[in-house]
Design an enzyme around this catalytic site. Structure first.
Site, PDB file in Angstrom:
ATOM      1  N   GLU A   1      -1.834  12.744 -19.662  1.00 31.44           N
ATOM      2  CA  GLU A   1      -2.832  12.624 -18.582  1.00 31.44           C
ATOM      3  C   GLU A   1      -2.211  12.905 -17.219  1.00 31.44           C
ATOM      4  OE1 GLU A   1      -5.391   8.978 -20.564  1.00 31.44           O
ATOM      5  OE2 GLU A   1      -3.497   8.544 -19.592  1.00 31.44           O
TER       6      GLU A   1
ATOM      7  N   ASP B   1      -7.415   2.048 -23.722  1.00 31.93           N
ATOM      8  CA  ASP B   1      -7.368   2.870 -22.513  1.00 31.93           C
ATOM      9  C   ASP B   1      -7.570   4.358 -22.791  1.00 31.93           C
ATOM     10  OD1 ASP B   1      -5.000   3.306 -23.818  1.00 31.93           O
ATOM     11  OD2 ASP B   1      -3.694   2.903 -22.106  1.00 31.93           O
TER      12      ASP B   1
END
Ligand SMILES: NC(=O)c1ccc[n+]([C@@H]2O[C@H](COP(=O)([O-])OP(=O)(O)OC[C@H]3O[C@@H](n4cnc5c(N)ncnc54)[C@H](O)[C@@H]3O)[C@@H](O)[C@H]2O)c1
Length: 347
Positions: free
Chosen positions: A64, A235
């Site tokens: 990410e 998450d």
């Protein structure tokens, strides 16, 4: 070798120097200072550019990028999440980041963030716990005793004064490791053999487990009135830790709803499931806990502003220390238009 100009140089904090910096400051002071930095940035939330992080998903994990800016500084973090890594002798989460000057666009700090992410994630849970847990909370259950766990415990102790810890991990070796690491740091620690046992008498439950799939580490019947939950390990899309019934009967607090609805526990709920943004609790614009019996849930996924706060904190803190080196990161020709000439003359 040609000597690089001062403008080419960017301070770089390596893993080695990050460890020295944390010891130099003291880990609990570092965590409390970082929590204060995050709180201060959450209090000016509206100034920041905000976007859900950009994830590149694979069968085994995610990589990410997490960008944000307050108009003066810009920051991004590169971070991965690979639950299978630990069994291969690798970290589940690794990271590094950059802080830049918005006016010139030049990087001003280049920093390891594997340790810094663990520190900021601990500090973030502590900020949420400070604002949402009952004021008389003294005991925390720490479920998932991997890389993040000691940081969670130390931050909660430093910021909230909670020093009674009940540990549980599916792997008893992780609990033994966590217990040994926290020994002598001022905790009363109880190792537990089930999640149910760990949460007995706990005022705060922090869950930081790693699995690629939806898990039900906690089921609804396990969570009593008045508890505050930090759910840290859920998450990613498809990666959750709590049974949806817990989410349904909790008051849910989030960092940035647009990201949490994709990645957090609330991905299990309808897209309009009510949530409160934590920054509004910090500024007083929204209510936090409304009664001693309420179950509060911090659905923490990790947001770019926390990493911005962490990088700014490190940038300010290293100045008076030897815990960084300058690296020749920016090409800086004498004539800004003569980039090729600089390369040619180096031949
Ligand atoms: N929200 C955030 O900001 C944030 C930041 C960093 C990491 N994380 C997440 O936190 C989680 C933990 O990260 P880590 O670096 O400590 O990982 P880790 O792999 O080092 O540790 C995870 C631990 O969870 C345990 N575990 C797995 N399934 C379990 C179960 N069913 N019950 C009890 N324990 C179980 C494992 O045995 C392991 O010890 C990961 O999912 C990671 O993605 C979130």
């Amino acid at each position: 070798m040609l000597k690089a100009s001062p403008l080419a140089m960017v301070p770089f904090v390596s893993v080695d120097n990050m460890m020295r910096l944390v010891h130099h400051i003291g880990i609990e002071t570092f965590l409390s200072d970082l929590a204060a930095e995050i709180e201060a940035d959450f209090a000016r939330w509206e100034l920041f550019d905000k976007t859900p992080r950009i994830g590149s998903h694979s069968e085994v994990g995610v990589i990410e990028l997490m960008p944000t800016s307050d108009g003066q500084h810009y920051a991004f973090k590169y971070v991965n999440g690979h639950p299978k890594n630990m069994k291969e002798g690798l970290q589940t989460v690794t990271a590094f980041g950059v802080l830049s000057d918005v006016y010139t666009g030049y990087p001003k700090l280049f920093c390891e963030m594997t340790l810094l992410t663990a520190l900021r994630t601990g500090a973030m849970s502590a900020v949420a716990t400070k604002h949402l847990a009952r004021k008389d909370a003294r005991t925390m259950a720490m479920i998932g005793n991997g890389a993040q766990s000691e940081f969670q415990c130390l931050a909660i102790k430093a910021v909230c004064g909670i020093d009674n810890i009940r540990l549980y991990d599916i792997d008893p070796a992780a609990t033994r490791k966590c217990m040994a690491n926290l020994q002598g740091l001022g905790f009363t620690i109880t190792p537990c053999t089930t999640a149910q046992e760990a949460i007995e008498g706990a005022d705060v439950i922090t869950v930081a487990t790693a699995d690629k799939n939806a898990q039900t580490i906690l089921t609804d019947n396990m969570v009593g009135a008045g508890v505050h939950i930090n759910a840290i390990g859920g998450d990613c899309p498809g990666k959750t830790e709590l049974h949806r019934d817990i989410v349904a009967r909790s008051s849910v607090f989030v960092e940035y709803p647009a990201q949490t609805r994709i990645e957090g526990e609330i991905q299990q709920m309808p897209p309009d499931h009510p949530v409160t943004e934590l920054w509004q609790v910090i500024t007083g614009a929204a209510q936090g806990r409304s009664s001693a019996a309420e179950v509060t849930l911090f659905d923490g996924v990790g947001f770019a502003i926390e990493d911005f706060s962490a990088l700014r904190y490190v940038q300010k803190t290293i100045l008076q220390t030897p815990y960084y080196i300058d690296v020749d990161l920016i090409a800086d020709p004498d004539d800004p238009r003569d980039l090729f000439g600089m390369l040619k003359r180096a031949g």
